[in-house]
Design an enzyme around this catalytic site. Structure first.
Site, PDB file in Angstrom:
ATOM      1  CD  GLN A 171      -3.051  -0.618  -0.075  1.00 41.68           C
ATOM      2  OE1 GLN A 171      -3.040   0.498  -0.591  1.00 41.68           O
ATOM      3  NE2 GLN A 171      -3.874  -1.561  -0.471  1.00 41.68           N
ATOM      4  CB  SER A 172       4.243   1.915  -1.344  1.00 47.70           C
ATOM      5  OG  SER A 172       5.013   3.044  -1.687  1.00 47.70           O
TER       6      SER A 172
END
Ligand code: PLP
Length: 317
Positions: free
Chosen positions: A74-75
Site C-alpha cells: 500500500q505504498s
C-alpha cells in the site's frame, strides 16, 4: 559545481499552513498548527509528491523512459511514482513487498489505474535486488530505466524538503512568533533529513521531531543522519549535529501499519475536531506522538507547534 537540482512541477504549492484551533483547545497545551502536505494537489498528495518533482526532472535529464521503484503493497510513494510516470509519458515498474491481495484496493488499485506494471515479492529484503533485475531487463529491451530507491529517500529526495522549509519559512513570517517544533511521521528518513537541513539553512529556531512508523530509534536516527550528511556535503548546506536529529519510536505499537489505541484516538480527534483525515500507517502514529507530548507537558503554553501532515489518507482495511 553549484547544487541546483531541477524540479518538474507536480504539486500545488504552497500547501496551506493552518491553525488547529479546536484540537489546541481540547488538548489545552501549546498553539497547534498544521502544514498540509496531504493537500499536495497531485495524485492524492503527500510528501512523495515533493520528492517526485525532483526525481522526475532528474529522470528526464538522464533520458529515462521508465521509472522503477519499490515499497510495501500500500505504498504512497509507489502510488505517486506511478502517477508521475503517467503524467510524464513514461512507463512505471513497481516492486511491492507483501502478498498480493485478492482485490486491489487503496493505493494498489491506484497503481494499477495509473498504468504501472506490478511485481510482488514476499520480503522487504527482496525489493532492491528485484528492482535492479527489472531495470536490467528494461535496458536489454532498449528502454532507459531510472531507479528511485525506497521512499525516494536519497539526498535528492530529501532536498525536496529543504525547498519545502523555504516555503514554510515564508509562511512563518506572517505568524506572531516562531514555531518551536515540527512533529511529523518518519520512515525511510528522507523527509526528516530535508526538514532538519532546511531549518538549519533557513536559520529557523525550530526543532524537528520525527515519529517513527516502523524503525527503531537508533536505526532511523542513523538513516536520517546519513542522508542529511550526504545532502549537506553535496549541496554545501549546513550539516546537522547528532543531537539535532530527534527520533521517537514510542508510538509504533505492534508494527508498521498496525493501528494502536493511541493512533485510533488521534485519528478520531483530527477527524471530529478539525475535519482532517489521517492514515493508520504514518500520520495517525505521528499525531498520537504529538498528542502524547502535549499531554506530558513537553511544550510550553506560549509555544507554537506544527504537525507536518505528510499525507497518506488512504487507509484500506
Ligand atoms: C513515506 C511517508 C512518510 C515517511 O517519509 P520518509 O521520507 O520515508 O521518512 C510519512 N508519511 C507518509 C504519509 C508517507 O507516505
Amino acid at each position: 559545481m553549484t547544487f541546483a537540482p531541477r524540479r518538474e512541477p507536480l504539486a500545488k504549492l504552497p500547501t496551506p499552513l493552518l491553525d488547529l484551533p479546536r484540537l489546541s483547545t481540547v488538548l489545552d497545551g501549546p498553539r497547534l498548527l498544521i502544514k498540509r502536505d496531504d493537500l499536495g494537489g497531485f495524485a492524492l498528495g503527500g510528501n512523495k509528491v515533493r520528492k517526485l518533482e525532483f526525481f522526475l526532472a532528474d529522470a528526464r535529464e538522464a533520458g529515462a523512459d521508465v521509472l522503477v521503484t519499490c515499497g510495501g503493497v500500500q505504498s504512497n510513494h509507489c502510488r505517486v511514482t506511478a502517477a508521475a510516470a503517467a503524467r510524464a509519458g513514461m512507463r512505471c515498474v513497481l516492486v511491492l513487498s507483501g502478498t498480493a491481495p485478492g482485490r486491489f484496493i487503496g493505493n494498489l488499485f491506484l497503481d494499477q489505474l495509473f498504468g504501472a506494471e506490478l511485481h510482488f515479492v514476499e520480503t522487504r529484503e527482496e525489493r532492491a535486488p528485484r528492482m535492479e533485475a527489472l531495470a536490467a531487463e528494461c535496458a536489454t529491451k532498449g528502454l532507459r530505466p531510472y531507479v528511485i530507491p525506497l521512499g525516494g529517500s536519497t539526498p535528492l529526495g530529501a532536498y525536496a524538503y529543504v525547498e519545502a522549509v523555504k516555503e514554510f519559512a515564508q509562511q512563518c513570517r506572517l505568524l506572531s512568533m516562531p514555531i518551536s517544533t515540527i512533529v511529523h511521521a518518519s520512515s525511510s528518513g528522507g523527509t526528516q533529513a530535508g526538514l532538519v537541513v532546511g531549518c538549519l539553512a533557513e536559520e529557523l529556531p525550530t526543532r524537528v521531531v520525527g515519529i517513527s512508523a516502523d524503525e527503531k530509534k537508533d536505526d532511523l536516527t542513523r538513516m536520517v543522519n546519513d542522508i542529511a550528511q550526504a545532502l549537506a556535503e553535496r549541496s554545501g548546506l549546513p550539516a546537522p549535529r547528532k543531537d539535532q536529529i530527534e527520533v521517537l519510536d514510542d508510538y509504533v505499537g505492534n508494527g508498521y501499519g498496525v493501528p494502536t489505541d493511541a493512533s485510533e484516538e488521534a485519528t478520531r480527534l483530527f477527524a471530529r475536531l478539525e475535519g482532517i483525515v489521517l492514515d493508520s500507517t504514518y500520520t495517525a502514529k505521528a499525531a498520537a506522538g504529538l498528542i502524547d507530548l502535549v499531554r506530558r507537558g513537553r511544550f510550553k503554553r506560549d509555544e507554537m507547534v506544527c504537525f507536518w501532515h505528510t499525507g497518506g489518507n488512504i487507509s484500506p482495511a
